[in-house]
Structure formats: C-alpha cells, structure tokens
Write an enzyme that holds these catalytic residues in place. Structure first.
Site, PDB file in Angstrom:
ATOM      1  N   LYS A 472       0.841  -1.198   0.000  1.00 26.77           N
ATOM      2  CA  LYS A 472       0.000   0.000   0.000  1.00 26.77           C
ATOM      3  C   LYS A 472       0.877   1.250   0.000  1.00 26.77           C
ATOM      4  CE  LYS A 472      -0.422   0.082   5.053  1.00 26.77           C
ATOM      5  NZ  LYS A 472      -1.349   0.091   6.192  1.00 26.77           N
ATOM      6  N   ARG A 570      -9.990  -0.136  16.075  1.00 28.38           N
ATOM      7  CA  ARG A 570      -9.980   0.626  14.837  1.00 28.38           C
ATOM      8  C   ARG A 570     -11.067  -0.001  13.978  1.00 28.38           C
ATOM      9  NH1 ARG A 570      -4.241   1.233  11.798  1.00 28.38           N
ATOM     10  NH2 ARG A 570      -4.820  -0.880  11.204  1.00 28.38           N
ATOM     11  N   TYR A 697      16.756  31.270   4.154  1.00 27.52           N
ATOM     12  CA  TYR A 697      15.645  32.031   4.701  1.00 27.52           C
ATOM     13  C   TYR A 697      15.859  32.324   6.183  1.00 27.52           C
ATOM     14  CZ  TYR A 697      12.797  31.132   0.540  1.00 27.52           C
ATOM     15  OH  TYR A 697      12.306  31.097  -0.731  1.00 27.52           O
ATOM     16  N   MET A 746      11.797  24.498   0.040  1.00 30.79           N
ATOM     17  CA  MET A 746      10.885  23.578  -0.632  1.00 30.79           C
ATOM     18  C   MET A 746      11.623  22.651  -1.596  1.00 30.79           C
ATOM     19  SD  MET A 746       7.565  24.341  -3.054  1.00 30.79           S
ATOM     20  CE  MET A 746       6.509  24.856  -1.692  1.00 30.79           C
TER      21      MET A 746
END
Length: 802
Positions: A472, A570, A697, A746
């Site tokens: 998955k 769950r 930054y 980023m």
C-alpha cells in the site's frame, strides 16, 4: 568475527611497529577487525585498519572509531592527531591480508575456492544452498571477491564452521597469489574464462594470461572442477582424472562420462544458469550427495540476480540499464531479466558494441541470435560496426553510435527496453533520454536486499505459513508496481493494498497474485469485481453493500476477507455486528470467506506482550466461532512484520510483511535485515561564505569563519522535512558526513562543506547506510514508515537487482 588475537600477535603477523599511545598494552585481546568506522561491531577489542583512496581517507574516520570505543588503529604512517594506539605497517592492505592468511591457517576444514570470468557469485550461492543442510558454512558475503573483500570474508571463519566457500576475482596480474594465500582452498572451482577485465593483462594474449593467473588459486587444491567447452573437467592433485560432458535438454541438462549419464531438470531456461548448476552438481558429489539429493536441491535454488537498474521511462516505458558491462554472460542475464519483467509488453534490446569492431569472432550478435531462439520475440537496436551489422538481418535498426539515435529516434511506447553495452559506448546517453523524471534526486531501492529480507522472514516462519506482502501507499514509497512485480517473482502468496485503485494499478501492470484490499469503499466495488480484487469487510453494512452489488452483477462465490477487532479498536467486526454479518454470509451464495484476520496493536513492544497474547487468544476464539458458523475453514492471519518475528505463535496460516521488507522493522534486527532504500541527490553548486555572512531564509545560519557550502536540489517537497535543518541532520559525501545548515527550502537545502573542495555533480546521500532512516525518524520523533512514504512522487525511483 571472533578472532583470537592480541596486539602483540597482530604486530608480529604484520611486521609492524606498535606505539601504545592509549596505553592498552600488547597483550590486549582483539576480536574484530574493521575497515569502516560505521561498523556495528566496534569496541575496545576492535582494530581499525585505515585505507586511503581517491574517495576516502581512513584518517578522517578515526574520531568516529574512537567515539565507539575503539582503542587501536593500523596505519601506514604515524598519526600525531589521535590518542589511539597505532600499529604502523608498510602497507595496510598487505597487513590485512597477512592477518587473514594467518587466521585461515588455524582451520583444517574443507575450503572451496571459486574463480573465473563469470558466475562466481552465483555458483557460490548455489553451492551454499545445496550444502547448507550438511555443513555449517561460512561464505563470501555478496560478491566480496576483491583483495579487501576476500580478506574480510576469511576473517569470518570461526570454530563453528565446518565448510567455507570463498570467491576470488582479479582484474590484473599479480593479484591472485595474495588471494590464494588467504583462501588456501582444498577444492577448486573454475567457472570459465571470458574477456572481462582484459585491460590488466597481456595485449598479445590476455585470455590465456588471465587464465594462468586465475589458476594460481588452485596451486594446492586436492580436487579441481573446471568448466571448459561444454564439459566439466575434474582434476586430482592437478592431474585430470575424469570429466562430464554437458548437454542442454528441454527440461534442464544432462551430465555424462564413460560410465554413466545423469539427467537434471531445472527451473531456469537460460544456458548460463544451467552451466552453473552443472558445476554445483559435480561439486556436490564430492560431499557424498546422490543424484536424487542433488535434484531435490536444484529444485529449491534461488534466483541470483545481478546488478541491473530498473527505471521508469517516458511514454510508459520501463528501462533496464546495464550499460557498463558487455559480455555474453551479462547479455544473457539482461535478456533473462527483460523477459521475466515484461509481461505482455513489447520488448526492445539496445545493444552497443565498439563501432571499430570488424572481427565477427568478437561480436555478441551470434550469441543474440542463439538467445532469440530461446526467448520471446524482441526487437534489437544495434550500435556498432556497419560491416558487422550487415551480416545479421535480424537487427531491427542500426546506428553507429548511441548519440546518432537522438537524430532519428523510434516511436517506442508501453515497452520494456534493455540497454546493454560496453562502458566506452556511452549508452547511458540514451538511458537518460528515455528516463521519465529528470530530477537528479533519486530513491534507490536495492531489490536484492529486499530478497534477503524476505528470505530472512521465511526462515522464521512455520513450515506452512505463507506471506502477504503489503504494498500500500506506493509500497511505502518504494513504488507499487516495481516492488510488487519483484515480489511476485519471489512467489509471495498475497498482496495487500489500502484502496481498490492501488489494486487496479497492479492488475493493469499484469500482476496475477491475489490482492487483498484493506479499505474497500462502496464506490469502488465495481472495480473490485471487475479486476478480481478481494475486499476486507469490516462491518455488517459493508458486507450487505458488497453482496447487493454482486447480486446486481450476477456474481456468486466471490472471495471476501473478514477483519476482526481484537483490541486495536480501529476497523473490525465484533459482537452483534459480526453475528449479523455471518448471518448474511451463510445465507447468500454470492460470497465465501477466503480469510479472517485481525491486527496486532503493539507487537513491537515487549512491554505489551501480555496484551499481544490476549489478542492472539481472542482471535483464535473468534476464528473457531466463525468456522463453526459457516462450516468450512479459511486462511487465518494476525501477525504483521513485528508479530511474525517477535511472536511466532501469532503466525497462523499467513503473515503480513510490510516495513520489514525494507529492513526497517527494528534497529535490534539491523544485523539480520538489510537496508533497501537510499535517497541520493547531487551538489548543484558550491560557494564560499565569509565570516559573518548568512545562508538561507531567515538568515538562521551565520558563518563563524570562512567556509564552503554546497547546495543540494532536494527539499521538503521531496520529503526532507524542515525539522532536519539547523544541523540536525547530515548528508554523506564520499563517506564523510556534512551537516545541513539553515532552513530547508521547498526544493533545496544547504550543507556545510567546511574546508573540503567538493565539485558540482558530486553524489550526496540523504539517507542510507551511515545516516539511516532509523536515525532520521528518531531525530524527527516519528517512525520509519512516515519517512519513506513521504518521499515525493517527483523523486525518480531506481531499482537495483543483484
């Protein structure tokens, strides 16, 4: 290792000078020898041998060694900047080899020495698989057949071993004598001769010189097995005493001499594999194995894959890259891999030989022609000599050089393409042109290590317990189709996905293995039915919805899986919900129960062993109740990776292995599991930052002195979280650690290179060996799952075999 040496004995063996800076004394016991300061076996009984090369200087890692408890190093010059004791030798490589030679002389067990141009690692691994039930075997790890690798392999010999199997590889003259001195084989295996590494030998007759050099390994063997010209020649004390003629058959091969003929069937269709198996069969006879016993072991031989890169290509193409090796063996391996991974897709082979080649004796095209008769059709794109190419009409398209293809390309879509060529042909130009993602950041998945991890779990399972591989979330970030295709070849019993669309992706890619959908949604029921997926039904309402859909589709006897809540709280059936669901299942012919399963909540925590036991007992009770109610048996599975290893009683009929396949189950198991994933990028640019200048930054990093920084094009959009900035994480360049400085952006981050001169384009490891996902997850106060599943889709995935 468990060596029985002292500092004094090492000094004597290496003819070294001992300078006892740390005051440990010559009588200090030494149990381990390492050449890598990252080794987990370092302690006060470990010696660190320093090596220097183009990419590393062992002296840079002395501090790391000392921090882990090491007290003594072996070096070729006195190092004044360390307080560790030193054994100073003339040559650290020869010192390591001398220690290995001395260690080997302490044992009188049989030792098999293997050399040849091709197949050494395969024959070694298959001999191990054939003989492991009869002996306690030490063998070369992976393909450790070099001057250093052989020494490290021999040093693993211990009193518990009753057989050793070592491989030896050389690339130039005067190398084999050193390997022979360390291995000292009693049984020799020569797998044949080829033209790889000819550059290190005589220009007039490199093949014969190379063979003579390789045969130095067998100077003192009792028995020798040589593959040559479709026969296996057997020598006793270097005198020929027998031979077996080899014949390829439809099912495998036969071996015959004047007295007998033996037929063997194999699971391999390529001749190279069968040649290797024939050698194994002959050697096995030395150890008293019968023809029936050998055949039984042949049936179980694992696939030994070589190092091929599998890459996502443009236009839905899959690329298999082997652009630095070109010989018949490599070609055969590449073609075999091409046909085992291509399903129904069209197949292409891009073969690049030297364009100046004019001798038909050296071209591989006749070999390609032979292999074409054994394999499904493929189209051959040939790069090389026109004079040679014109003699082989089966070539689809001819170019003199790979770069010429870019001017007149073919329209290739939804195909699998094998690129195989000599290093100097520069076929990598076309691999790059075909590659879908140009982002130089890449997640590298070593599937041979995944195979190791899979087989490790298999050794821990009950004989009849099978494996459901969880794939998955893009197989935890590793790539769902590629990983599932690999695991299907490894014969896992089931796949597990989270949602139906993941299962549809696998089916469209040609995956045939049963697929369990853990979170089926009613909107996806049609896809589940159409693509023969199997839903996990965890509520009465979901059971009713799915049965109604089957009625509309006029389907009966469809497999379903019932998820039971045993304490995870769950998803899962329990109480009246389970009672009602079973009522519908027993009344409706549309479904039948394929499996019942539940999920362990804390299998990886020894503090929760009592709760895990309660879950197991509750699961058994529910399964018995369901079986009594529906009147037939079904697959039972409870254990995840942690449960399968730490709680064998929870294995039942099947276990679900996910994160364990990547070697990320537990740091306690790091010696048994191998790290599958590495994240790499490159230095885009370097610059000098003066004292007082800031970087990034927020100006969070201020240089306290003149320093060099490197910019790496990977950031939080790629999966490198911002919390790893400000020196909290480090990358590895040329085996040295460099901290990430300032804020992670980023699309990029900055690293402090100190005074080191690093060129643009240099490889950078973001995580892997030496800066592991375990360490990264601890730094971020999370788990390895989150790290690897967060790697962005824009990061190129590269898959290695072998």
């Amino acid at each position: 290792m468990n060596l029985n040496l002292s500092i004094k004995s090492i000094r004597a063996i290496t003819n070294g000078q001992f300078i006892d800076t740390a005051e440990i004394g010559e009588s200090s016991s030494i149990k381990n020898i390492v050449i890598d300061s990252r080794s987990p076996i370092i302690g006060d009984k470990t010696v660190f041998i320093l090596f220097n090369g183009n990419k590393l200087d062992g002296a840079n890692f002395i501090a790391d060694f000392g921090e882990k408890g090491g007290k003594c190093i072996v070096t070729d010059h006195f190092i004044s900047t360390t307080t560790l004791s030193q054994i100073i030798v003339k040559d650290t490589l020869r010192a390591l080899q001398a220690i290995a030679k001395h260690h080997r002389q302490q044992f009188t067990i049989p030792v098999i020495g293997i050399t040849g141009s091709n197949g050494k690692t395969t024959v070694k691994e298959w001999l191990y698989a054939t003989l492991k039930d009869r002996f306690t075997i030490v063998r070369s790890p992976k393909s450790y057949n070099s001057q250093i690798g052989v020494a490290l392999s021999v040093l693993e010999l211990s009193e518990q071993h009753t057989l050793a199997i070592f491989e030896a590889g050389i690339s130039q003259v005067d190398e084999m004598a050193h390997l022979q001195g360390m291995i000292q084989p009693t049984i020799g295996v020569f797998t044949g001769i080829g033209d790889a590494h000819n550059a290190g030998f005589s220009a007039s007759d490199p093949i014969q010189q190379k063979k003579a050099e390789k045969f130095l390994l067998f100077n003192a063997v009792d028995q020798l097995f040589e593959w040559a010209d479709d026969k296996i020649q057997i020598y006793q004390s270097r005198q020929p005493v027998d031979h077996f003629l080899y014949h390829q058959t439809d099912q495998g091969f036969s071996l015959s001499n004047e007295n007998k003929s033996e037929d063997y069937s194999t699971n391999f269709q390529d001749t190279a594999s069968n040649h290797n198996i024939a050698i194994v069969a002959c050697v096995a006879r030395v150890f008293g194995m019968t023809e029936e016993e050998i055949q039984s072991k042949i049936n179980e031989l694992p696939i030994i894959s070589m190092r091929l890169e599998k890459i996502e290509g443009k236009d839905h193409n899959v690329l298999i890259s082997d652009v630095y090796n070109l010989d018949e063996k490599s070609l055969e391996i590449g073609l075999h891999y091409l046909h085992t991974t291509s399903n129904a897709q069209e197949k292409y082979v891009f073969l690049a030989e030297d364009e100046s080649l004019t001798s038909f004796q050296n071209t591989l095209l006749p070999a390609v022609q032979r292999m074409m008769t054994q394999l499904a059709p493929f189209k051959l794109i040939y790069f090389g000599s026109r004079a040679v190419a014109e003699q082989f009409p089966f070539i689809t398209r001819f170019y003199e050089k790979p770069i010429d293809y870019l001017d007149v390309p073919l329209a290739i879509q939804n195909s699998v393409i094998l690129f195989t060529g000599s290093r100097k042909s520069h076929l990598e130009i076309l691999v790059n042109a075909f590659t879908a993602k140009k982002h130089i950041t890449r997640l590298v998945a070593d599937l041979s290590k995944m195979r190791h991890n899979l087989n490790f779990f298999r050794t821990k399972l009950h004989p009849n317990t099978t494996i459901l591989a969880m794939v998955k979330a893009q197989s935890y970030g590793g790539g769902i189709v590629e990983v599932a295709s690999f695991l299907e070849r490894e014969k896992v019993a089931y796949f597990g996905v989270a949602y139906a669309d993941e299962g549809v992706t696998l089916r469209k890619a040609g995956i045939k293995t049963p697929i369990l959908v853990m979170n089926p949604e009613p909107a996806a029921f049609d896809d589940i039915i159409d693509y023969e997926l199997e839903p996990s039904l965890y509520s009465y309402e979901l059971v009713e919805h799915f049965i109604r859909q089957l009625i509309l589709r006029q389907r009966v006897n469809f497999p379903i899986h019932l998820k039971i809540d045993t304490g995870m709280n769950r998803l899962g059936l329990r109480g009246n919900d389970l009672k009602d669901a079973l009522g519908s299942i027993t009344a409706q012919p549309e479904v039948y129960v394929r499996s019942v399963f539940s999920h362990l909540a804390a299998a990886d925590s020894s503090l929760e062993d009592e709760f895990t036991t309660q879950q197991k007992q509750g699961f058994e009770e529910v399964c018995q109740h369901i079986e009594n109610r529906i009147g037939y048996s079904f697959i039972k599975h409870l254990a995840n990776s942690a449960g399968a290893y730490f709680h064998p009683a929870t294995q039942f009929d099947m276990v679900r292995i996910g994160i364990g396949l990547y070697g990320l189950l537990s740091e306690d198991l790091s010696s048994n599991l191998e790290n599958v994933l590495e994240l790499h990028s490159q230095i885009s640019q370097t610059r000098i930052v003066e004292e007082g200048e800031t970087v990034g930054y927020g100006r969070d990093f201020k240089a306290v002195s003149t320093t060099r920084i490197g910019i790496v094009p990977v950031g939080y959009a790629d999966g490198i979280r911002r919390g790893l900035g400000h020196g909290k994480w480090w990358v590895i360049i040329n085996q040295k650690k460099y901290p990430i400085i300032g804020r992670i952006c980023m699309d990029m981050c900055m690293i402090d290179l100190g005074e080191d001169t690093i060129q643009s384009g240099t490889d950078v490891q973001l995580f892997g060996d030496g800066n592991t996902v375990f360490e990264m997850s601890q730094q971020l106060e999370t788990i390895p799952y989150e790290i690897i599943s967060s790697i962005s889709a824009r990061v190129k995935r590269v898959y290695l075999e072998g």
